[in-house]
Design a protein around this motif. Structure first.
Motif, short mmCIF file in Angstrom:
data_model
loop_
_atom_site.label_atom_id
_atom_site.label_comp_id
_atom_site.label_asym_id
_atom_site.label_seq_id
_atom_site.Cartn_x
_atom_site.Cartn_y
_atom_site.Cartn_z
N ASN A 39 0.83 -1.21 0.00
CA ASN A 39 0.00 0.00 0.00
C ASN A 39 0.86 1.25 0.00
O ASN A 39 0.53 2.24 -0.65
CB ASN A 39 -0.93 0.01 1.22
CG ASN A 39 -2.02 -1.02 1.10
OD1 ASN A 39 -2.39 -1.41 0.01
ND2 ASN A 39 -2.51 -1.48 2.23
N TYR A 40 1.95 1.21 0.72
CA TYR A 40 2.86 2.35 0.76
C TYR A 40 3.46 2.59 -0.62
O TYR A 40 3.54 3.73 -1.08
CB TYR A 40 3.96 2.09 1.79
CG TYR A 40 5.04 3.14 1.81
CD1 TYR A 40 4.80 4.39 2.36
CD2 TYR A 40 6.29 2.89 1.26
CE1 TYR A 40 5.77 5.36 2.37
CE2 TYR A 40 7.27 3.86 1.27
CZ TYR A 40 7.01 5.09 1.83
OH TYR A 40 7.97 6.05 1.83
N GLN A 41 3.87 1.52 -1.31
CA GLN A 41 4.45 1.65 -2.65
C GLN A 41 3.44 2.25 -3.62
O GLN A 41 3.79 3.13 -4.42
CB GLN A 41 4.92 0.28 -3.17
CG GLN A 41 6.19 -0.19 -2.54
CD GLN A 41 7.36 0.68 -2.90
OE1 GLN A 41 7.62 1.69 -2.26
NE2 GLN A 41 8.07 0.29 -3.92
N SER A 42 2.21 1.79 -3.59
CA SER A 42 1.20 2.33 -4.51
C SER A 42 0.90 3.80 -4.19
O SER A 42 0.65 4.60 -5.09
CB SER A 42 -0.07 1.50 -4.49
OG SER A 42 -0.71 1.59 -3.25
N TYR A 43 0.95 4.15 -2.91
CA TYR A 43 0.75 5.55 -2.52
C TYR A 43 1.86 6.44 -3.08
O TYR A 43 1.60 7.52 -3.59
CB TYR A 43 0.69 5.65 -1.00
CG TYR A 43 0.65 7.08 -0.50
CD1 TYR A 43 -0.51 7.82 -0.58
CD2 TYR A 43 1.79 7.68 0.02
CE1 TYR A 43 -0.55 9.13 -0.14
CE2 TYR A 43 1.76 8.99 0.46
CZ TYR A 43 0.59 9.70 0.37
OH TYR A 43 0.56 11.01 0.80
N ILE A 44 3.09 5.98 -3.02
CA ILE A 44 4.23 6.74 -3.54
C ILE A 44 4.10 6.92 -5.05
O ILE A 44 4.31 8.02 -5.58
CB ILE A 44 5.56 6.05 -3.18
CG1 ILE A 44 5.78 6.06 -1.67
CG2 ILE A 44 6.74 6.67 -3.91
CD1 ILE A 44 5.92 7.43 -1.07
N LEU A 45 3.74 5.86 -5.77
CA LEU A 45 3.58 5.95 -7.23
C LEU A 45 2.46 6.92 -7.59
O LEU A 45 2.60 7.72 -8.52
CB LEU A 45 3.30 4.57 -7.82
CG LEU A 45 4.45 3.56 -7.74
CD1 LEU A 45 3.99 2.20 -8.20
CD2 LEU A 45 5.65 4.03 -8.53
N LYS A 46 1.37 6.87 -6.85
CA LYS A 46 0.26 7.79 -7.11
C LYS A 46 0.67 9.24 -6.84
O LYS A 46 0.31 10.15 -7.59
CB LYS A 46 -0.95 7.41 -6.25
CG LYS A 46 -2.15 8.28 -6.49
CD LYS A 46 -3.33 7.87 -5.65
CE LYS A 46 -4.50 8.80 -5.88
NZ LYS A 46 -5.66 8.45 -5.06
N ALA A 47 1.43 9.46 -5.80
CA ALA A 47 1.88 10.81 -5.47
C ALA A 47 2.76 11.38 -6.59
O ALA A 47 2.64 12.55 -6.96
CB ALA A 47 2.63 10.82 -4.15
N HIS A 48 3.64 10.54 -7.15
CA HIS A 48 4.48 11.00 -8.26
C HIS A 48 3.65 11.26 -9.52
O HIS A 48 3.93 12.20 -10.27
CB HIS A 48 5.59 9.99 -8.55
CG HIS A 48 6.68 10.01 -7.54
ND1 HIS A 48 7.57 11.06 -7.42
CD2 HIS A 48 7.02 9.13 -6.57
CE1 HIS A 48 8.41 10.82 -6.44
NE2 HIS A 48 8.10 9.66 -5.91
N ARG A 49 2.62 10.45 -9.74
CA ARG A 49 1.73 10.67 -10.89
C ARG A 49 1.00 11.99 -10.73
O ARG A 49 0.89 12.77 -11.67
CB ARG A 49 0.73 9.52 -11.02
CG ARG A 49 -0.25 9.74 -12.15
CD ARG A 49 -1.18 8.56 -12.42
NE ARG A 49 -1.27 7.56 -11.42
CZ ARG A 49 -2.33 7.38 -10.63
NH1 ARG A 49 -3.38 8.18 -10.70
NH2 ARG A 49 -2.35 6.40 -9.75
N MET A 50 0.50 12.27 -9.55
CA MET A 50 -0.20 13.54 -9.30
C MET A 50 0.74 14.73 -9.47
O MET A 50 0.35 15.77 -9.98
CB MET A 50 -0.82 13.54 -7.91
CG MET A 50 -1.86 12.47 -7.72
SD MET A 50 -3.11 12.55 -8.96
CE MET A 50 -4.51 12.93 -8.00
N SER A 51 1.99 14.56 -9.07
CA SER A 51 2.98 15.62 -9.21
C SER A 51 3.24 15.93 -10.68
O SER A 51 3.30 17.10 -11.08
CB SER A 51 4.28 15.22 -8.52
OG SER A 51 5.28 16.17 -8.74
#
Length: 143
Positions: A39-51
């Protein structure tokens, strides 16, 4: 006298922790970490996508604000010859940004790289994100 001995005995028992208790605690922590890491990994990937989506929008605003006769002139100043965007907050290891200028408009593209290729939005993977002069986005389910 009796009470004093009782309190000393109680304090001695409280200060001791058995090996089994320590092992159980460590095992519980390991199990929790194993469950939380994906879940942490998917959160990080989503944060970079939003950025990067924010950066694409920022680039679009800059293109429209400084456009006079051609998008080509301003696009060369936003993203240098080295391919690095000077306004963007996106890490170059995760996305390669480019501006494709056409006769009638432009398309801003963020090509996923490295770890970011494992990102999924709405259950589907993507190779790149784009935004054009009409405000059309691709893939739509990511925006």
């Amino acid at each position: 006298m009796f009470m004093e001995k009782y309190y000393r005995a109680t304090l001695k028992q409280i200060n001791k922790v058995t090996l089994i208790e320590v092992v159980c605690t460590v095992l519980i922590l390991i199990i929790l970490a194993a469950l939380m890491y994906p879940n942490y990994q998917s959160y990080i990937l989503k944060a970079h996508r939003m950025s990067v989506m924010s950066d694409l929008t920022q680039l679009q605003l800059e293109l429209e604000q400084h456009h006079q006769n051609s998008y080509l002139a301003i696009s060369n100043t936003l993203i240098g010859a080295d391919g690095i965007c000077h306004l963007c907050k996106t890490e170059p290891e995760r996305f390669a940004l480019s501006i494709l200028v056409k006769e009638y408009g432009y398309s801003i593209v963020a090509q996923a790289k490295g770890e970011q290729l494992n990102d999924h939005c709405s259950g589907e993977s993507y190779q790149y994100l784009s935004l054009n002069h009409r405000g059309e986005t691709f893939p739509e389910h990511c925006w």
